[in-house]
Structure formats: C-alpha cells, structure tokens
Design an enzyme around this catalytic site. Structure first.
Site, PDB file in Angstrom:
ATOM      1  N   ALA A  65      30.942  19.670   9.520  1.00 49.44           N
ATOM      2  CA  ALA A  65      29.806  19.046   8.833  1.00 49.44           C
ATOM      3  C   ALA A  65      30.116  19.053   7.342  1.00 49.44           C
ATOM      4  CB  ALA A  65      28.544  19.838   9.125  1.00 49.44           C
ATOM      5  N   GLY A 109      31.648  21.343  13.061  1.00 46.12           N
ATOM      6  CA  GLY A 109      31.027  20.173  13.680  1.00 46.12           C
ATOM      7  C   GLY A 109      32.063  19.201  14.239  1.00 46.12           C
ATOM      8  N   GLU A 112      32.895  20.548  17.562  1.00 43.56           N
ATOM      9  CA  GLU A 112      31.712  20.331  18.416  1.00 43.56           C
ATOM     10  C   GLU A 112      31.604  18.868  18.835  1.00 43.56           C
ATOM     11  OE1 GLU A 112      29.253  22.248  15.382  1.00 43.56           O
ATOM     12  OE2 GLU A 112      28.572  23.631  16.932  1.00 43.56           O
ATOM     13  N   GLU A 132      32.439  28.411  10.886  1.00 47.16           N
ATOM     14  CA  GLU A 132      31.155  28.437  10.152  1.00 47.16           C
ATOM     15  C   GLU A 132      30.824  29.831   9.636  1.00 47.16           C
ATOM     16  OE1 GLU A 132      31.612  27.001  13.164  1.00 47.16           O
ATOM     17  OE2 GLU A 132      30.499  25.111  13.299  1.00 47.16           O
TER      18      GLU A 132
HETATM   19  N1  CO8 Z   1      32.776  19.314   3.986  1.00 46.66           N
HETATM   20  C1  CO8 Z   1      32.954  18.672   2.805  1.00 46.66           C
HETATM   21  N2  CO8 Z   1      34.160  18.437   2.261  1.00 46.66           N
HETATM   22  C2  CO8 Z   1      35.238  18.883   2.930  1.00 46.66           C
HETATM   23  C3  CO8 Z   1      35.137  19.558   4.160  1.00 46.66           C
HETATM   24  C4  CO8 Z   1      33.830  19.769   4.693  1.00 46.66           C
HETATM   25  N3  CO8 Z   1      33.618  20.375   5.875  1.00 46.66           N
HETATM   26  N4  CO8 Z   1      36.382  19.899   4.569  1.00 46.66           N
HETATM   27  C5  CO8 Z   1      37.225  19.426   3.657  1.00 46.66           C
HETATM   28  N5  CO8 Z   1      36.549  18.818   2.658  1.00 46.66           N
HETATM   29  C6  CO8 Z   1      37.104  18.182   1.457  1.00 46.66           C
HETATM   30  C7  CO8 Z   1      37.592  19.210   0.448  1.00 46.66           C
HETATM   31  O1  CO8 Z   1      36.527  19.707  -0.320  1.00 46.66           O
HETATM   32  C8  CO8 Z   1      38.586  18.392  -0.354  1.00 46.66           C
HETATM   33  O2  CO8 Z   1      37.861  17.585  -1.252  1.00 46.66           O
HETATM   34  P1  CO8 Z   1      38.403  17.438  -2.795  1.00 46.66           P
HETATM   35  O3  CO8 Z   1      39.758  16.799  -2.655  1.00 46.66           O
HETATM   36  O4  CO8 Z   1      37.378  16.562  -3.421  1.00 46.66           O
HETATM   37  O5  CO8 Z   1      38.476  18.822  -3.348  1.00 46.66           O
HETATM   38  C9  CO8 Z   1      39.186  17.457   0.693  1.00 46.66           C
HETATM   39  O6  CO8 Z   1      38.270  17.441   1.793  1.00 46.66           O
HETATM   40  C10 CO8 Z   1      40.519  17.941   1.210  1.00 46.66           C
HETATM   41  O7  CO8 Z   1      40.353  19.277   1.664  1.00 46.66           O
HETATM   42  P2  CO8 Z   1      41.296  20.495   1.181  1.00 46.66           P
HETATM   43  O8  CO8 Z   1      41.813  20.240  -0.193  1.00 46.66           O
HETATM   44  O9  CO8 Z   1      40.527  21.756   1.418  1.00 46.66           O
HETATM   45  O10 CO8 Z   1      42.479  20.342   2.237  1.00 46.66           O
HETATM   46  P3  CO8 Z   1      43.445  21.497   2.770  1.00 46.66           P
HETATM   47  O11 CO8 Z   1      44.504  20.788   3.517  1.00 46.66           O
HETATM   48  O12 CO8 Z   1      43.832  22.411   1.660  1.00 46.66           O
HETATM   49  O13 CO8 Z   1      42.544  22.356   3.790  1.00 46.66           O
HETATM   50  C11 CO8 Z   1      40.950  22.664   5.572  1.00 46.66           C
HETATM   51  C12 CO8 Z   1      42.062  21.777   4.957  1.00 46.66           C
HETATM   52  C13 CO8 Z   1      41.534  23.982   6.062  1.00 46.66           C
HETATM   53  C14 CO8 Z   1      40.376  21.890   6.766  1.00 46.66           C
HETATM   54  C15 CO8 Z   1      39.858  22.935   4.502  1.00 46.66           C
HETATM   55  O14 CO8 Z   1      39.469  21.704   3.922  1.00 46.66           O
HETATM   56  C16 CO8 Z   1      38.606  23.578   5.064  1.00 46.66           C
HETATM   57  O15 CO8 Z   1      38.611  24.785   5.311  1.00 46.66           O
HETATM   58  N6  CO8 Z   1      37.526  22.796   5.240  1.00 46.66           N
HETATM   59  C17 CO8 Z   1      36.241  23.323   5.690  1.00 46.66           C
HETATM   60  C18 CO8 Z   1      36.272  23.652   7.163  1.00 46.66           C
HETATM   61  C19 CO8 Z   1      34.944  24.212   7.602  1.00 46.66           C
HETATM   62  O16 CO8 Z   1      34.498  25.249   7.158  1.00 46.66           O
HETATM   63  N7  CO8 Z   1      34.261  23.497   8.532  1.00 46.66           N
HETATM   64  C20 CO8 Z   1      32.973  23.902   9.029  1.00 46.66           C
HETATM   65  C21 CO8 Z   1      31.896  23.240   8.238  1.00 46.66           C
HETATM   66  S1  CO8 Z   1      30.263  23.829   8.677  1.00 46.66           S
HETATM   67  C22 CO8 Z   1      29.888  23.012  10.087  1.00 46.66           C
HETATM   68  O17 CO8 Z   1      30.636  22.221  10.580  1.00 46.66           O
HETATM   69  C23 CO8 Z   1      28.553  23.340  10.676  1.00 46.66           C
HETATM   70  C24 CO8 Z   1      28.398  22.720  12.044  1.00 46.66           C
HETATM   71  C25 CO8 Z   1      26.955  22.534  12.355  1.00 46.66           C
HETATM   72  C26 CO8 Z   1      26.645  21.255  13.051  1.00 46.66           C
HETATM   73  C27 CO8 Z   1      27.551  20.095  12.719  1.00 46.66           C
HETATM   74  C28 CO8 Z   1      26.968  18.775  12.999  1.00 46.66           C
HETATM   75  C29 CO8 Z   1      27.830  17.658  12.601  1.00 46.66           C
END
Ligand code: CO8
Length: 258
Positions: A65, A109, A112, A132
């Site tokens: 998400a 998400g 999921e 999460e």
């Molecule tokens: N939300 C918003 N932006 C994101 C997300 C995210 N989940 N994941 C990545 N991005 C963005 C980064 O902020 C970055 O943006 P910018 O270039 O502007 O800084 C861009 O995408 C590229 O990401 P990274 O630079 O971090 O890329 P890396 O290759 O270094 O890392 C990862 C990749 C490991 C995937 C890392 O981006 C990461 O850890 N992302 C978050 C993963 C996460 O925590 N996901 C869970 C989110 S919470 C959730 O899903 C709740 C579920 C509830 C229901 C869902 C319904 C849909």
C-alpha cells in the site's frame, strides 16, 4: 477508458492489466486501487474476455500500500472509512479467473493482492513479504488469513512477525505460487496459461473457481456437497455433451458456453 495508474490491454480473450506507478514500485494508492477495481469489473462484464492477467513491472509487482498516502491517517479515518475494504471486496467479487504474474517485489498489500488472484505464476526474481510490522502496523487486506492458509501457520507467522521476504523458490516449495519461471518468460507463460483457460467452457471455469474458493469458507462436507451439485449441474450443459463426445470421437472439443 483511459487510466492513469494502470494499463489495460485486451489480447483476444485475455484482459492484461498492468500496474503502472513505476516511480513508487507500483505502490497501491487509492487512485490505483479505484482504477484496478473498475478495470476488473469491466473485464468481468466484457463478453469477449474469458481470463484476466494482473501484473506489475520487472522490478515490482507492487511494493505494498502507498505508505505516503497512509502515513497521516487517523484511527477514525481508517475505521470509519473502512480502509481498503471496498477495494478488496471489489476484487473478491470477480467471477472470471485472475492470474497474478509476479516479478520482483510483492510486499504487504502487493503480496495480498497477488494472493487475492486465483493463482500466482512467479518469475525467479520474485520476492514475497508482509513487512507491515516494520511500519508499526500489520497486514490489512487479507495477509494474515490468506498467507496462513497457503503456507501454514509457522511460515506465515514468521513472515508477519519478522518481516522476512520469501524468494520465488521458497514460495513455490511452500505452495504460495503455482510455479516459477525465468523472468524473461514470465509474461509468455502467464499469457499461455490464460489462453489455455480461454479455450475451456466458461461454465466449467466459473463453477471451478466458485468451488475451489468455497474450500476456504466452509466445512469439508459442505464444500464436497457444493462441488457435487456443481458437477451434477454441468451435465445440463451442451458443453458437457460436446466435451465428452469429442473425447470419444478423438477430436478437439468446441465449447460454446451453453
Ligand atoms: N509506498 C510508497 N512509496 C513506495 C513504497 C510504498 N509501499 N515502496 C516503495 N516506494 C517508493 C520509494 O519511496 C521510492 O520513492 P523515491 O524514489 O521517491 O524515494 C521508490 O518507490 C523506489 O523505492 P526504493 O528507493 O526504496 O527502492 P529499493 O530498491 O531501494 O527498495 C523496497 C525496494 C525494499 C521494496 C523498498 O522500497 C521498501 O521497503 N518499500 C516498502 C515496502 C513495504 O513496507 N510495504 C508494505 C507497505 S504497508 C501495506 O502494504 C499495508 C497493507 C494493508 C492493505 C493494503 C491494501 C492495498
């Protein structure tokens, strides 16, 4: 209809839906989830479409998400707005088969969403996780339930509690994905599986999707009864006559959804 966060292509009888927020690794924001629900409903209603493939990019199916969109939400907004419930229900109501073609990250998400599809074909680069917990929350679109049913309590609990990612091989061993293919072949394999489904009778396809999904919702005896009723009902169709006589005549069946 023109979408901003997804790309929809109809190829013969397959609707291919690509998540398309490359700058955010396809993070699922409300615009994307709204468009995805709309595209799925349209594909479900489109008589030409017989199967749906949902995919992301090579680097990410979806990294969860959208954290920036969620970050400032209050409990009241999440609770009274029923955060993500409508979007999840829209996907659950689709009757045509949905194949998830997953490459790269399928996290939170994203994982999921892949699990809400009917089966997952993964590239050898796929990584699944429910991280999460690292954000001070937990799964909110089915992860604690669907991942547990798919891979068992121990693995699911570990993934949810530690935030550890699972690679494609482990995902296949654990039953999360139906099979793993080389990254370059992912779309060919997923579209190939979809095309195979489009050649079947849609009556069998819809009945099978309903029956398999019931196995999550009901007791074994109720599920077996439902399966038997659907099996019996298919004998009222022309496609059953065609399928069986084609076998006897040693020719390809020509199903007509009748
Ligand atoms: N939300 C918003 N932006 C994101 C997300 C995210 N989940 N994941 C990545 N991005 C963005 C980064 O902020 C970055 O943006 P910018 O270039 O502007 O800084 C861009 O995408 C590229 O990401 P990274 O630079 O971090 O890329 P890396 O290759 O270094 O890392 C990862 C990749 C490991 C995937 C890392 O981006 C990461 O850890 N992302 C978050 C993963 C996460 O925590 N996901 C869970 C989110 S919470 C959730 O899903 C709740 C579920 C509830 C229901 C869902 C319904 C849909």
């Amino acid at each position: 209809m023109a979408y901003k966060t997804i790309i929809v292509e109809i190829d013969e009888h397959v609707a291919l839906i690509k998540l398309n927020r490359p700058d955010a690794l396809n993070a699922l924001n409300s615009a994307l989830l709204g468009e995805l629900g709309q595209a799925l409903r349209e594909a479900d209603a489109n008589e030409k479409v017989r199967c749906i493939v949902l995919t992301g990019s090579e680097k990410a199916f979806a990294a969860g998400a959208d954290i920036t969109e969620m970050a400032d939400k209050s409990f009241v907004e999440a609770f009274l707005g029923d955060l993500f419930a409508r979007e999840a229900e829209a996907i659950e109501r689709i009757r045509k088969p949905i194949i998830a073609a997953v490459s790269g990250y399928a996290l939170g998400g994203g994982c999921e969403l892949a699990m809400m599809c009917d089966f997952i074909i993964a590239s050898d680069t796929a990584k699944f996780g429910q991280p999460e917990i690292n954000l001070g929350v937990m799964a909110g679109m089915g992860g604690s339930q669907r991942l547990t049913r798919l891979v068992g309590k121990s693995k699911s609990m570990e993934m949810h509690l530690t935030g550890r990612f699972m690679d494609a091989q482990e995902a296949e061993r654990s039953g999360l994905v139906s099979r793993v293919v080389p990254a370059k072949k992912l779309m060919e394999e997923a579209m190939g599986a979809a095309e195979k489904i489009t050649e079947k009778s849609q009556l069998s396809v819809v009945a099978i999707k309903e029956a398999v999904n019931r196995s999550y919702e009901t007791t074994l005896s109720e599920g077996l009864l439902q399966e038997r009723r659907l099996f019996h009902a298919l004998f009222a169709t022309e496609d059953q006559k065609e399928g069986m006589s084609a076998f006897v005549d040693k020719r390809e069946a020509q199903f007509r959804d009748k």
